[in-house]
Design a protein around this motif. Structure first.
Motif, PDB file in Angstrom:
ATOM      1  N   GLU A 131      -4.580   2.731   0.199  1.00 53.06           N
ATOM      2  CA  GLU A 131      -3.286   2.073   0.000  1.00 53.06           C
ATOM      3  C   GLU A 131      -3.281   1.231  -1.271  1.00 53.06           C
ATOM      4  O   GLU A 131      -2.279   1.187  -1.992  1.00 53.06           O
ATOM      5  CB  GLU A 131      -2.960   1.187   1.203  1.00 53.06           C
ATOM      6  CG  GLU A 131      -2.552   1.946   2.445  1.00 53.06           C
ATOM      7  CD  GLU A 131      -2.067   1.014   3.537  1.00 53.06           C
ATOM      8  OE1 GLU A 131      -0.948   1.238   4.042  1.00 53.06           O
ATOM      9  OE2 GLU A 131      -2.799   0.056   3.874  1.00 53.06           O
TER      10      GLU A 131
ATOM     11  N   PRO B 261      -2.192   4.752  -3.985  1.00 49.89           N
ATOM     12  CA  PRO B 261      -0.993   4.801  -3.150  1.00 49.89           C
ATOM     13  C   PRO B 261      -0.236   6.120  -3.244  1.00 49.89           C
ATOM     14  O   PRO B 261       0.514   6.460  -2.318  1.00 49.89           O
ATOM     15  CB  PRO B 261      -0.153   3.632  -3.675  1.00 49.89           C
ATOM     16  CG  PRO B 261      -0.634   3.407  -5.074  1.00 49.89           C
ATOM     17  CD  PRO B 261      -2.094   3.715  -5.034  1.00 49.89           C
TER      18      PRO B 261
ATOM     19  N   SER C 285      -1.588   8.110  -0.374  1.00 48.91           N
ATOM     20  CA  SER C 285      -1.073   7.587   0.885  1.00 48.91           C
ATOM     21  C   SER C 285       0.373   8.016   1.104  1.00 48.91           C
ATOM     22  O   SER C 285       0.755   8.464   2.186  1.00 48.91           O
ATOM     23  CB  SER C 285      -1.175   6.057   0.880  1.00 48.91           C
ATOM     24  OG  SER C 285      -0.651   5.517   2.073  1.00 48.91           O
ATOM     25  N   SER C 286       1.182   7.907   0.065  1.00 49.35           N
ATOM     26  CA  SER C 286       2.592   8.271   0.169  1.00 49.35           C
ATOM     27  C   SER C 286       2.768   9.750   0.487  1.00 49.35           C
ATOM     28  O   SER C 286       3.596  10.126   1.327  1.00 49.35           O
ATOM     29  CB  SER C 286       3.305   7.920  -1.146  1.00 49.35           C
ATOM     30  OG  SER C 286       4.672   8.256  -1.090  1.00 49.35           O
TER      31      SER C 286
ATOM     32  N   GLY D 247       4.420  11.546   3.864  1.00 49.37           N
ATOM     33  CA  GLY D 247       5.577  12.421   3.721  1.00 49.37           C
ATOM     34  C   GLY D 247       5.429  13.741   4.454  1.00 49.37           C
ATOM     35  O   GLY D 247       6.376  14.517   4.531  1.00 49.37           O
TER      36      GLY D 247
ATOM     37  N   SER E 262       4.846   8.051  -8.053  1.00 48.31           N
ATOM     38  CA  SER E 262       5.836   8.322  -7.009  1.00 48.31           C
ATOM     39  C   SER E 262       5.590   9.711  -6.438  1.00 48.31           C
ATOM     40  O   SER E 262       5.122  10.614  -7.145  1.00 48.31           O
ATOM     41  CB  SER E 262       7.266   8.241  -7.549  1.00 48.31           C
ATOM     42  OG  SER E 262       8.208   8.312  -6.477  1.00 48.31           O
ATOM     43  N   TYR E 263       5.880   9.861  -5.146  1.00 52.21           N
ATOM     44  CA  TYR E 263       5.848  11.177  -4.493  1.00 52.21           C
ATOM     45  C   TYR E 263       7.217  11.409  -3.861  1.00 52.21           C
ATOM     46  O   TYR E 263       7.628  10.676  -2.961  1.00 52.21           O
ATOM     47  CB  TYR E 263       4.758  11.261  -3.425  1.00 52.21           C
ATOM     48  CG  TYR E 263       4.661  12.650  -2.828  1.00 52.21           C
ATOM     49  CD1 TYR E 263       4.080  13.685  -3.555  1.00 52.21           C
ATOM     50  CD2 TYR E 263       5.187  12.947  -1.568  1.00 52.21           C
ATOM     51  CE1 TYR E 263       4.012  14.971  -3.043  1.00 52.21           C
ATOM     52  CE2 TYR E 263       5.115  14.231  -1.053  1.00 52.21           C
ATOM     53  CZ  TYR E 263       4.527  15.238  -1.799  1.00 52.21           C
ATOM     54  OH  TYR E 263       4.473  16.513  -1.296  1.00 52.21           O
TER      55      TYR E 263
ATOM     56  N   GLN F  37       9.137   6.300  -4.532  1.00 51.35           N
ATOM     57  CA  GLN F  37       9.856   6.688  -3.325  1.00 51.35           C
ATOM     58  C   GLN F  37       9.108   6.142  -2.107  1.00 51.35           C
ATOM     59  O   GLN F  37       7.889   6.304  -1.989  1.00 51.35           O
ATOM     60  CB  GLN F  37       9.947   8.216  -3.235  1.00 51.35           C
ATOM     61  CG  GLN F  37      10.719   8.725  -2.041  1.00 51.35           C
ATOM     62  CD  GLN F  37      12.206   8.403  -2.142  1.00 51.35           C
ATOM     63  OE1 GLN F  37      12.747   8.348  -3.233  1.00 51.35           O
ATOM     64  NE2 GLN F  37      12.848   8.206  -1.006  1.00 51.35           N
ATOM     65  N   VAL F  38       9.812   5.504  -1.204  1.00 50.79           N
ATOM     66  CA  VAL F  38       9.218   4.970   0.020  1.00 50.79           C
ATOM     67  C   VAL F  38       9.427   5.992   1.134  1.00 50.79           C
ATOM     68  O   VAL F  38      10.562   6.350   1.442  1.00 50.79           O
ATOM     69  CB  VAL F  38       9.859   3.617   0.404  1.00 50.79           C
ATOM     70  CG1 VAL F  38       9.238   3.082   1.687  1.00 50.79           C
ATOM     71  CG2 VAL F  38       9.689   2.620  -0.734  1.00 50.79           C
ATOM     72  N   GLN F  39       8.333   6.473   1.746  1.00 53.64           N
ATOM     73  CA  GLN F  39       8.451   7.570   2.710  1.00 53.64           C
ATOM     74  C   GLN F  39       9.170   7.155   3.990  1.00 53.64           C
ATOM     75  O   GLN F  39       9.740   8.001   4.676  1.00 53.64           O
ATOM     76  CB  GLN F  39       7.061   8.127   3.030  1.00 53.64           C
ATOM     77  CG  GLN F  39       6.348   8.719   1.833  1.00 53.64           C
ATOM     78  CD  GLN F  39       7.142   9.785   1.101  1.00 53.64           C
ATOM     79  OE1 GLN F  39       7.942  10.510   1.689  1.00 53.64           O
ATOM     80  NE2 GLN F  39       6.947   9.884  -0.207  1.00 53.64           N
TER      81      GLN F  39
END
Length: 338
Positions: free
Chosen positions: A85, A89, A92-93, A97, A227-228, A330-332
């Motif tokens: 994390e 990150p 993790s993201s 997802g 970002s993912y 982007q926040v999953q």
């Protein structure tokens, strides 16, 4: 589901010996993909080798500041591990997802890499599929191909790789550690999975008598500018139509290092280092990101039902690179695209 023998490996050397003695046997850990394939009779192994109790569940820093992830670390444990994390990150993201919480609790890191590619015809044993039955033909090319590949396809196969985690691992320049009768070796992640070519039944470059032991990440984790983004038909528990992993290092307002990988568009996570080179030294802008997207997709080929993926991928690349540049990933847990 066919009848099968079940045996349990006591350690890595034992697992390697068992597999070498019976190359057609299958390793099983979480079983989140293999058991489904067995239920559909896509896979019919005569023997399963249980590796779930091998000592491959640690996440440890390496001497050079990277991290080594045991092959049996559950996806959920990896996504929420403090080291991941904090320093990686993007990984993790991407994990968060994918799939569902229940599947992430069971799925192993190594097993995630070995998921079979996704295609409706691969899972339907009543239809032709060169991946499942080499030489039988590809039902998807002239069939229902909305979810299929637009990059790296061949006349033998247009299936896509289903993993979210692997897209991030490709962008992070991971290394896969494996063990076999000839000893241990390492495979660069970008070389682990294969394009279909004339042998779509071979998904990766792992030998039939080898086992994945760990995945190693280099020290650079792009903990700020990343970002993912995953575009899918449903807001959760759905495979990607297109996904993008972007990671940038900025210096004095310019891009010093760039990483970009796509999912849902090819037989393997798609990365092109020549496109990443186009971004280096430049100031982030929509025009720059559009040019990178065009370069990455220049050889994209759509089929009857999936041509929309080309435009969708272009927009997703621009959006994800913009999120990474602005340090607004982007926040999953929030499904709305930022």
């Amino acid at each position: 589901m066919n009848n099968f023998d079940y045996i349990r490996a006591s350690d890595i050397a034992d697992a390697v010996r068992m597999k070498a003695a019976d190359p057609a046997a299958k390793f099983i850990a979480g079983g989140t993909n293999l058991v489904d394939l067995m239920k559909y009779e896509v896979e019919r192994p005569a023997r399963l080798i249980d590796i779930s109790r091998l000592p491959l569940r640690s996440v440890e820093e390496t001497d050079d500041g990277g991290v080594r992830i045991g092959a049996l670390v559950p996806n959920s444990d990896l996504a929420y591990h403090p080291l991941i994390e904090r320093s990686y990150p993007l990984l993790s993201s991407a994990i968060l997802g994918g799939a569902s919480a229940q599947l992430r609790n069971m799925a192993s890191t190594g097993g995630n890499l070995l998921q079979r590619t996704r295609c409706l015809y691969f899972y339907d044993v009543a239809t032709p599929c060169n991946k499942r039955a080499p030489g039988s033909g590809c039902g998807a090319i002239a069939g229902l191909n909305r979810i299929n590949a637009i990059l790296g396809t061949s006349e033998a196969c247009i299936a896509t790789h289903p993993s979210d985690m692997c897209v991030a691992l490709a962008a992070l320049d991971a290394t896969v550690h494996v063990a076999g009768p000839a000893g241990a070796r390492s495979i660069a992640f970008v070389d682990f999975h294969r394009l279909p070519g004339e042998t779509p039944e071979i998904d990766n470059n792992l030998r039939s008598d080898e086992i994945i032991t760990a995945i190693e990440l280099p020290p650079q984790g792009f903990a700020t500018h990343y970002s993912y983004l995953k575009i899918r038909d449903r807001l959760s528990y759905a495979f990607a139509l297109v996904s993008v992993a972007a990671a940038l290092e900025l210096e004095n307002g310019h891009i010093r290092v760039a990483r970009l990988a796509l999912g849902g568009v090819a037989h393997k996570p798609w990365r092109d280092v020549a496109v990443e080179a186009l971004l280096r030294g430049e100031a982030p802008s929509r025009d720059l990101f559009g040019a990178a997207a065009d370069a990455l997709l220049k050889d994209a080929k759509g089929f009857a039902h999936n041509k929309f993926k080309i435009g969708l991928a272009r927009r997703a690349i621009i959006r994800t690179l913009t999120q990474a540049a602005n340090a607004t990933p982007q926040v999953q847990s929030i499904k709305k695209v930022r």
